[in-house]
Design a protein around this motif. Structure first.
Motif, mmCIF file in Angstrom:
data_model
loop_
_atom_site.group_PDB
_atom_site.id
_atom_site.type_symbol
_atom_site.label_atom_id
_atom_site.label_comp_id
_atom_site.label_asym_id
_atom_site.label_seq_id
_atom_site.Cartn_x
_atom_site.Cartn_y
_atom_site.Cartn_z
ATOM 1 N N LEU A 18 3.382 9.683 3.271
ATOM 2 C CA LEU A 18 3.933 8.283 2.466
ATOM 3 C C LEU A 18 4.348 7.114 3.637
ATOM 4 O O LEU A 18 3.652 6.056 2.999
ATOM 5 C CB LEU A 18 5.207 8.557 1.711
ATOM 6 C CG LEU A 18 5.733 7.389 0.798
ATOM 7 C CD1 LEU A 18 4.704 7.233 -0.332
ATOM 8 C CD2 LEU A 18 7.055 7.661 0.028
ATOM 9 N N ARG A 19 4.903 7.374 4.608
ATOM 10 C CA ARG A 19 4.932 6.134 5.532
ATOM 11 C C ARG A 19 3.739 5.674 5.920
ATOM 12 O O ARG A 19 3.417 4.482 6.193
ATOM 13 C CB ARG A 19 5.927 6.719 6.545
ATOM 14 C CG ARG A 19 7.283 6.759 6.176
ATOM 15 C CD ARG A 19 8.457 6.880 7.395
ATOM 16 N NE ARG A 19 8.055 8.369 8.065
ATOM 17 C CZ ARG A 19 8.727 9.482 7.631
ATOM 18 N NH1 ARG A 19 9.706 9.390 6.757
ATOM 19 N NH2 ARG A 19 8.226 10.575 8.475
ATOM 20 N N ARG A 20 2.645 6.590 6.338
ATOM 21 C CA ARG A 20 1.542 6.225 6.885
ATOM 22 C C ARG A 20 0.692 5.387 5.816
ATOM 23 O O ARG A 20 0.184 4.492 5.984
ATOM 24 C CB ARG A 20 0.714 7.746 7.293
ATOM 25 C CG ARG A 20 -0.686 7.256 7.857
ATOM 26 C CD ARG A 20 -1.320 8.570 8.181
ATOM 27 N NE ARG A 20 -0.402 9.472 8.920
ATOM 28 C CZ ARG A 20 -0.683 10.931 9.010
ATOM 29 N NH1 ARG A 20 -1.806 11.257 8.516
ATOM 30 N NH2 ARG A 20 0.132 11.539 9.589
ATOM 31 N N TYR A 21 0.981 5.886 4.469
ATOM 32 C CA TYR A 21 0.064 5.246 3.407
ATOM 33 C C TYR A 21 0.650 3.901 3.338
ATOM 34 O O TYR A 21 -0.030 2.514 3.081
ATOM 35 C CB TYR A 21 0.051 5.794 2.131
ATOM 36 C CG TYR A 21 -0.504 5.085 0.914
ATOM 37 C CD1 TYR A 21 -1.689 5.048 0.803
ATOM 38 C CD2 TYR A 21 0.515 4.416 0.035
ATOM 39 C CE1 TYR A 21 -2.174 4.399 -0.290
ATOM 40 C CE2 TYR A 21 -0.050 3.689 -1.119
ATOM 41 C CZ TYR A 21 -1.381 3.847 -1.090
ATOM 42 O OH TYR A 21 -1.732 3.085 -2.241
ATOM 43 N N SER A 22 2.035 3.515 3.372
ATOM 44 C CA SER A 22 2.755 2.517 3.318
ATOM 45 C C SER A 22 2.403 1.421 4.420
ATOM 46 O O SER A 22 2.321 0.377 4.152
ATOM 47 C CB SER A 22 4.416 2.322 3.287
ATOM 48 O OG SER A 22 4.714 3.446 1.971
ATOM 49 N N GLY A 62 0.265 -2.129 3.854
ATOM 50 C CA GLY A 62 0.897 -3.228 4.518
ATOM 51 C C GLY A 62 0.449 -4.285 5.273
ATOM 52 O O GLY A 62 0.945 -5.202 5.541
ATOM 53 N N LYS A 63 -0.652 -3.614 5.890
ATOM 54 C CA LYS A 63 -1.637 -4.384 6.672
ATOM 55 C C LYS A 63 -2.584 -5.015 5.952
ATOM 56 O O LYS A 63 -3.604 -4.419 5.195
ATOM 57 C CB LYS A 63 -2.325 -3.512 7.815
ATOM 58 C CG LYS A 63 -1.202 -2.776 8.588
ATOM 59 C CD LYS A 63 -2.082 -1.998 9.752
ATOM 60 C CE LYS A 63 -1.190 -1.195 10.714
ATOM 61 N NZ LYS A 63 -1.798 -0.463 11.703
ATOM 62 N N THR A 64 -2.682 -6.534 6.264
ATOM 63 C CA THR A 64 -3.866 -7.072 5.304
ATOM 64 C C THR A 64 -4.612 -7.544 6.385
ATOM 65 O O THR A 64 -4.605 -7.896 7.337
ATOM 66 C CB THR A 64 -3.152 -8.548 4.535
ATOM 67 O OG1 THR A 64 -2.513 -9.002 5.805
ATOM 68 C CG2 THR A 64 -2.230 -8.060 3.705
ATOM 69 N N PRO A 65 -6.174 -7.434 5.982
ATOM 70 C CA PRO A 65 -7.080 -7.808 6.785
ATOM 71 C C PRO A 65 -7.083 -9.327 7.151
ATOM 72 O O PRO A 65 -6.856 -10.248 6.565
ATOM 73 C CB PRO A 65 -8.261 -7.560 6.046
ATOM 74 C CG PRO A 65 -8.032 -7.404 4.780
ATOM 75 C CD PRO A 65 -6.641 -6.878 4.720
#
Length: 342
Positions: free
Chosen positions: A322-326, A330-333
């Protein structure tokens, strides 16, 4: 917030799914989840593997049963039998918890003088001694003939007075209430100074000792609370099943608790709950689908798969995922730079 939502969802289960059989299955799983929560306090937060934990479960069950039924027994050196009249069920239940906790304290004083495999042997021996006492002290425990007719726990309801908690729904809610209290108690211990000392002992006992942490003292506290909670689970088992025999000390019950803790994730509060639900409910899900032999094969393969692909347990692995997915979400290109046109 998540905890409250989960508790609320579990609390309304009998209202939305009132099937008596399934409520009975979930309640039975809940009793062993409580026992697994108690074992997790030792195994998960202090790093001590107790393979005799079922002894406290059985002591809680036998103590509350004997006190609620009443008994008479002739002890060594006494000319007259000791007669104990039946006690109120809730008083008997609390006495079972206290007796199991005292037994945990006594075992801790003895067993924590050793470590590793020696500690495991001491705990297994203690559980086996308790089973032999229950089997052979027929005047007190009825031996293999079992104690039966154990009264159910009661509850005072406005307008109706005292009622016996014998229905599947009431038993389910009772187990849920004790389970929530046990979870909150362990959470309070873990997040306290005592809990931090336990975790320090688990991570590096030599270093913890060097900074002044009293090893035996904190391990003893863990054993007392773990034994008391296991005794509460045993008391629930006795008052819901309403018949117990020496098989309540079976080694298989300890293995069940260990699997619940390991599969769910030792050292996490939610681990025994998740592992207990998987261990307790999966056989029932498979019961009407495949034959009993195939059920246990699927069950074993699934347990091995969890341990191979999720070596830290389901809860830590799910948390990491879940933390990896979050983090990825959260990273926008970054916007592409526009080419300069002449």
């Amino acid at each position: 917030m998540t905890f409250l939502v989960c508790v609320l969802g579990l609390a309304i289960l009998p209202l939305v799914w009132p099937d008596p059989y399934m409520l009975s299955v979930v309640a039975s799983a809940g009793i062993f989840i409580i026992a697994a929560i108690s074992l997790n306090l030792l195994l998960g937060f202090t790093g001590q593997l107790s393979l005799g934990h079922v002894a406290f479960f059985g002591l809680g069950a036998y103590t509350t049963s004997l006190l609620s039924l009443g008994f008479d027994v002739t002890l060594w050196g006494m000319s007259e039998p000791l007669v104990v009249d039946p006690k109120p069920v809730w008083l008997s239940f609390v006495c079972g918890i206290v007796f199991a906790a005292v037994a945990g304290w006594l075992l801790g004083k003895l067993a924590f003088r050793v470590r590793g495999a020696y500690f495991v042997i001491v705990t297994i021996s203690f559980a086996q001694v308790m089973r032999m006492v229950a089997l052979n002290w027929v005047d007190l425990t009825e031996g293999p003939m079992a104690l039966n007719g154990i009264p159910a726990l009661t509850l005072w309801v406005p307008g109706e007075g005292v009622i016996d908690l014998v229905t599947k729904a009431s038993t389910y809610w009772l187990v849920l209430a004790v389970g929530v209290l046990s979870y909150l108690l362990v959470a309070a211990i873990v997040h306290s100074r005592v809990g931090r000392a336990m975790i320090a002992l688990r991570e590096n006992e030599v270093l913890a000792r060097s900074v002044g942490i009293r090893v035996t003292h904190y391990l003893g506290i863990a054993t007392i609370f773990a034994a008391g909670i296991a005794g509460a689970a045993g008391g629930l088992y006795a008052h819901t099943v309403r018949i117990i025999d020496p098989d309540v000390f079976m080694f298989m019950f300890t293995i069940m608790m260990v699997i619940m803790v390991i599969v769910g994730g030792k050292g996490t509060l939610a681990g025994p709950v998740v592992g207990g639900l998987l261990f307790g409910l999966l056989p029932e899900v498979l019961r009407g689908v495949v034959s009993p032999e195939i059920q246990w094969m699927i069950y074993g393969v699934l347990m091995i798969a969890v341990l191979v692909f999720m070596p830290k347990g389901v809860v830590p692995s799910a948390g990491n995922l879940l933390r990896r997915y979050s983090a990825r979400a959260g990273k926008t290109p970054a916007p592409l730079a526009r080419r300069k046109t002449a």
